[in-house]
Design a protein around this motif. Structure first.
Motif, PDB file in Angstrom:
ATOM      1  N   GLN A   1      -5.495  -8.558   8.177  1.00 27.84           N
ATOM      2  CA  GLN A   1      -6.955  -8.905   8.434  1.00 27.84           C
ATOM      3  C   GLN A   1      -7.911  -8.021   8.179  1.00 27.84           C
ATOM      4  N   TYR A   2      -7.815  -7.028   8.409  1.00 27.42           N
ATOM      5  CA  TYR A   2      -8.749  -5.910   8.160  1.00 27.42           C
ATOM      6  C   TYR A   2      -8.000  -4.391   8.409  1.00 27.42           C
ATOM      7  N   PHE A   3      -8.621  -3.364   8.026  1.00 22.30           N
ATOM      8  CA  PHE A   3      -7.973  -2.047   8.294  1.00 22.30           C
ATOM      9  C   PHE A   3      -8.895  -1.045   8.647  1.00 22.30           C
TER      10      PHE A   3
ATOM     11  N   LEU B   1       0.882  -1.225  -0.077  1.00 27.23           N
ATOM     12  CA  LEU B   1      -0.017   0.209  -0.012  1.00 27.23           C
ATOM     13  C   LEU B   1       0.909   1.309  -0.092  1.00 27.23           C
ATOM     14  N   ALA B   2       2.075   1.225   0.544  1.00 28.14           N
ATOM     15  CA  ALA B   2       2.990   2.352   0.779  1.00 28.14           C
ATOM     16  C   ALA B   2       3.388   2.826  -0.521  1.00 28.14           C
ATOM     17  N   GLY B   3       3.864   1.758  -1.537  1.00 23.76           N
ATOM     18  CA  GLY B   3       4.358   2.062  -2.650  1.00 23.76           C
ATOM     19  C   GLY B   3       3.186   2.312  -3.731  1.00 23.76           C
TER      20      GLY B   3
ATOM     21  N   GLY C   1       1.867  -6.752  -1.527  1.00 25.33           N
ATOM     22  CA  GLY C   1       2.662  -6.867  -0.284  1.00 25.33           C
ATOM     23  C   GLY C   1       1.947  -7.633   0.740  1.00 25.33           C
ATOM     24  N   ARG C   2       1.888  -7.042   1.917  1.00 22.70           N
ATOM     25  CA  ARG C   2       1.117  -7.835   3.196  1.00 22.70           C
ATOM     26  C   ARG C   2      -0.464  -7.525   2.965  1.00 22.70           C
ATOM     27  N   LEU C   3      -0.940  -6.702   1.802  1.00 23.30           N
ATOM     28  CA  LEU C   3      -2.324  -6.787   1.767  1.00 23.30           C
ATOM     29  C   LEU C   3      -2.299  -8.209   0.762  1.00 23.30           C
TER      30      LEU C   3
ATOM     31  N   GLY D   1       6.461   3.657   4.560  1.00 19.76           N
ATOM     32  CA  GLY D   1       5.949   2.129   4.861  1.00 19.76           C
ATOM     33  C   GLY D   1       5.464   2.265   6.257  1.00 19.76           C
ATOM     34  N   ASP D   2       4.601   1.343   6.473  1.00 17.35           N
ATOM     35  CA  ASP D   2       3.800   1.068   7.906  1.00 17.35           C
ATOM     36  C   ASP D   2       4.927   1.218   8.796  1.00 17.35           C
ATOM     37  N   TRP D   3       6.114   0.546   8.925  1.00 17.83           N
ATOM     38  CA  TRP D   3       6.932   0.641  10.111  1.00 17.83           C
ATOM     39  C   TRP D   3       7.368   2.152  10.432  1.00 17.83           C
TER      40      TRP D   3
ATOM     41  N   PHE E   1       8.823  -1.026  -8.896  1.00 21.50           N
ATOM     42  CA  PHE E   1       9.316  -2.324  -9.183  1.00 21.50           C
ATOM     43  C   PHE E   1       8.887  -3.299  -7.833  1.00 21.50           C
ATOM     44  N   GLU E   2       8.526  -4.468  -7.988  1.00 23.97           N
ATOM     45  CA  GLU E   2       7.911  -5.468  -7.114  1.00 23.97           C
ATOM     46  C   GLU E   2       8.875  -6.708  -7.319  1.00 23.97           C
ATOM     47  N   LYS E   3       8.976  -7.298  -6.161  1.00 26.26           N
ATOM     48  CA  LYS E   3       9.943  -8.507  -6.390  1.00 26.26           C
ATOM     49  C   LYS E   3       9.123  -9.612  -6.589  1.00 26.26           C
TER      50      LYS E   3
ATOM     51  N   ARG F   1       0.466  -1.150  10.620  1.00 24.70           N
ATOM     52  CA  ARG F   1      -0.805  -1.343  10.141  1.00 24.70           C
ATOM     53  C   ARG F   1      -0.950  -0.686   8.685  1.00 24.70           C
ATOM     54  N   VAL F   2      -2.182  -0.829   8.106  1.00 23.15           N
ATOM     55  CA  VAL F   2      -2.362  -0.579   6.714  1.00 23.15           C
ATOM     56  C   VAL F   2      -2.535   0.970   6.703  1.00 23.15           C
ATOM     57  N   GLU F   3      -3.398   1.602   7.632  1.00 18.94           N
ATOM     58  CA  GLU F   3      -3.566   2.909   7.250  1.00 18.94           C
ATOM     59  C   GLU F   3      -2.178   3.689   7.672  1.00 18.94           C
TER      60      GLU F   3
END
Ligand code: FAD
Length: 332
Positions: free
Chosen positions: A56-58, A12-14, A39-41, A304-306, A31-33, A311-313
């Motif tokens: 699981q949800y956002f 989602l960040a990218g 990603g994590r979605l 990025g989330d970190w 670019f995505e590997k 989280r997604v948001e």
């Protein structure tokens, strides 16, 4: 002025970074590997449907996030998940989760990333392993040795350990070291989706048990737009337990998680199908939250989330803040 910008990662960040920068008129390439975006979605194809194996949800507390989703992913790509959410206290009693609007992609989590990716230029199956300066522009190198040239700026949205490795392998040591405080904050998670023919008799559709093994269980079939026969349940292991069992065989992981699930729910039926997934970087523990990182001198940004509370948001917030810092024209 119009810039040429590379975005590494299509979570989602990218996706958010690429859409906003592209909407401001820049030339953006993502670019995505992995084989596809998200990603994590993440959703895994299973018999007659799919199961959300990652996020699981956002929530959408920032109205800007809802506007973004409606405009770029479309209001049909997600819906409220009105389910029974509960958690178990240390003493073993059950409580309802606080009221909150919770959303999921429909008919699967990846419906959102799939829809968003239609607005970007994506090279998937390309893992970027090095950044280097050629004639004052950034050049990216993929694992296949292929080069991608001519970028004024580069945005990295990989999880911190992977971002750090990429920066280090590119000789950007100071930037790499700057991520040291973040690297240990994203914890691993073993996930198993399991199919039961009979409905599991349990008072919650989604629950966080007080267990050394299980972190989370959810009836994926209770999410809107899923049309499963029987029920797909998603089980997530605790970070600590995952860490101890990170190299175990998926069969023994499934056995352990399913035994704990049976003890939790009393559901005797063995699943007739299951799929495992190991996340080395799953959820970010809240640590230092700068929002994003951007180095004006090199033109390298990180989102990025970190960087924004997990989280997604958080992933969306981080990307939105980064593009502002990179000089996106403010929203009209
Ligand atoms: P990612 O989605 O990780 O995207 C990074 C992308 O970069 C990936 O696609 C990766 O393949 C790619 N990449 C990495 N390195 C390279 C490289 N060198 N070259 C090219 N591509 C590269 N959040 C919630 O809000 N609610 C939840 O209920 C929830 N539950 C979760 C449960 C699990 C098991 C997991 C794993 C996550 C959960 N999360 C949840 C967290 C949520 O999924 C993330 O916060 C969010 O999806 C992160 O988005 P991102 O874009 O920052 O990172």
């Amino acid at each position: 002025s119009i810039r040429s910008i590379a975005v590494i990662g299509s979570g989602l960040a990218g996706l958010t970074t690429a859409i906003f920068l592209g909407d401001s008129g820049h030339n953006v390439r993502v670019f995505e590997k992995s084989r596809g975006p998200g990603g994590r979605l993440a959703s895994k194809r299973v018999a007659n449907g799919s199961a959300d194996i990652g996020a699981q949800y956002f929530t959408s507390r920032n109205p800007g996030f809802t506007r973004f989703l409606d405009r770029w992913a479309g209001p049909r790509s997600y819906q409220s998940w009105n389910a029974r959410f509960g958690y178990q206290t240390e003493r073993g009693s059950w409580q309802a989760f606080p009221e909150e609007h919770r959303f999921v992609g429909t008919p699967r989590m990846t419906a959102i990333s799939r829809a968003l990716s239609e607005h970007i230029t994506l090279a998937s199956g390309v893992r970027i392993v090095r950044l280097s300066k050629e004639d004052s522009k950034w050049q990216l190198t993929g694992t296949d040795g292929q080069h991608y040239d001519g970028f004024d700026q580069v945005v990295i949205t990989a999880p911190p350990a992977q971002a750090q490795e990429l920066l280090r392998d590119s000789g950007l040591d100071a930037m790499a070291e700057g991520l040291a405080g973040h690297v240990g904050n994203i914890l691993p998670c073993w996930a198993v989706a399991a199919h039961f023919n009979r409905s599991v008799d349990f008072p919650f559709d989604a629950a966080r048990p007080n267990s050394d093994v299980l972190f989370w269980v959810a009836n994926n079939s209770s999410k809107p737009g899923r049309e499963d026969d029987g029920q797909w349940w998603v089980l997530h292991a605790n970070p600590g337990w995952t860490h101890e069992h990170v190299d175990d065989a998926p069969e023994s992981i499934a056995e352990a998680l399913l035994a704990e699930f049976k003890a939790l729910t009393g559901h005797e039926e063995a699943p007739d199908d299951w799929v495992p997934h190991r996340w080395l970087y799953a959820r970010s523990e809240a640590g230092d939250n700068p929002g994003y990182l951007f180095d004006q001198n090199t033109g390298i940004g990180l989102a990025g989330d970190w960087l924004a509370g997990g989280r997604v948001e958080g992933a969306w917030e981080s990307a939105s803040q980064l593009v502002q810092a990179m000089g996106r024209n403010p929203e009209p």
